[in-house]
Design an enzyme around this catalytic site. Structure first.
Site, PDB file in Angstrom:
ATOM      1  N   MET A  51       0.825  -1.191   0.000  1.00 48.11           N
ATOM      2  CA  MET A  51       0.000   0.000   0.000  1.00 48.11           C
ATOM      3  C   MET A  51       0.869   1.254   0.000  1.00 48.11           C
ATOM      4  SD  MET A  51      -3.173  -0.893   2.496  1.00 48.11           S
ATOM      5  CE  MET A  51      -3.346  -2.622   2.964  1.00 48.11           C
ATOM      6  N   CYS A  52       0.242   2.395   0.018  1.00 44.41           N
ATOM      7  CA  CYS A  52       0.934   3.687  -0.062  1.00 44.41           C
ATOM      8  C   CYS A  52       1.417   4.134   1.313  1.00 44.41           C
ATOM      9  CB  CYS A  52      -0.008   4.730  -0.650  1.00 44.41           C
ATOM     10  SG  CYS A  52      -0.789   4.210  -2.197  1.00 44.41           S
TER      11      CYS A  52
END
Length: 282
Positions: free
Chosen positions: A1-2
């Site tokens: 994920m970011c």
């Protein structure tokens, strides 16, 4: 994920130190290399830089690392794509105008089968779950307050009410600002700290850089830094609790609230919660 990075300050401050360490995670110390973006508020408007190159390779990121743009509210994002192509329209942060101000939003997480009904006033440009969530939050603000700009407390209360329902679709960690303050929400992983007088040295984790803030600050300065993973190894970072909403203003934690998060989801995030049978009553 970011990964997310936010900064809220009592006086205009540059983010070059924090961003230097944060951007290393875009291909050197981690693999968040699918684009980056950063927004610097100047009162109601902001400077927004995005690139579909990684924050390690992008010339724009190199500018940010070396050019001390001063702001009281900053939101940055390095992307590891889970939904949407790797292009500019899917690069965070996202920006929209509301009540004569720019609103900036960046999200860390993955929302599954999330296609909320939108009014059409705020329409996604790209095809990410994150931008859809941003448009939905703004729709809800307009639905609740219409043409009358709400107070920060009213915005906080609506976000705390609406965000848990979005989080039911997956992971919903975000930073949001309208230039007056910074709102942050976490279901899984987000950390924060406040630097204030008397300032001390700080050593980055991701790169061998240290700054003695006592030499470059004044007693009036105060800075809140919010990030997915701690950036420094010699400062005390506080982890958000699952479902915690925090409002940062003037470089300090101004208000916080634990929102109702689905019990099974909280137990998955923290198995110790299985022993707490009344934890839903936040």
């Amino acid at each position: 994920m970011c990964q997310l990075l936010g900064m809220n300050c009592a006086t205009p401050t540059d983010i070059t130190f924090s961003f230097r360490g944060f951007s290393q995670r875009a291909g050197i110390t981690s693999d968040h290399a699918d684009g980056f973006g950063i927004a610097f508020f100047e009162d109601k408007a902001c400077r927004l830089f995005v690139d579909n190159q990684s924050a390690v390779e992008s010339p724009i990121a190199e500018l940010v690392r070396n050019y001390p743009i001063k702001s009281r509210n900053v939101i940055a994002h390095i992307r590891k794509a889970t939904q949407g192509k790797i292009n500019l329209e899917n690069s965070h942060p996202f920006s929209r105008e509301l009540w004569g101000r720019q609103w900036i939003f960046a999200h860390n997480g993955d929302l599954h089968e999330y296609f909320p009904v939108l009014s059409g006033r705020f329409t996604p440009v790209g095809n990410t779950d994150s931008e859809r969530a941003f448009c939905y939050l703004l729709d809800q603000l307009v639905k609740r307050f219409g043409y009358d700009e709400p107070s920060l407390d009213q915005v906080f209360e609506l976000l705390a009410e609406v965000s848990p329902a979005i989080a039911e679709h997956g992971t919903f960690n975000f930073c949001l600002s309208n230039g007056q303050a910074l709102f942050s929400y976490a279901i899984t992983k987000l950390h924060w700290l406040v630097r204030e007088y008397p300032f001390r040295p700080a050593q980055l984790i991701d790169i061998d850089v240290e700054v003695d803030f006592s030499q470059v600050t004044t007693p009036k300065d105060r800075v809140a830094v919010i990030t997915t993973e701690p950036l420094t190894q010699n400062e005390e970072w506080t982890a958000f609790q699952p479902g915690e909403m925090i409002l940062f203003k003037e470089g300090a934690k101004f208000r916080s609230q634990l929102t109702r998060v689905d019990r099974l989801e909280r137990e998955r995030l923290d198995p110790s919660l299985k022993r707490v049978t009344k934890a839903d009553l936040y």
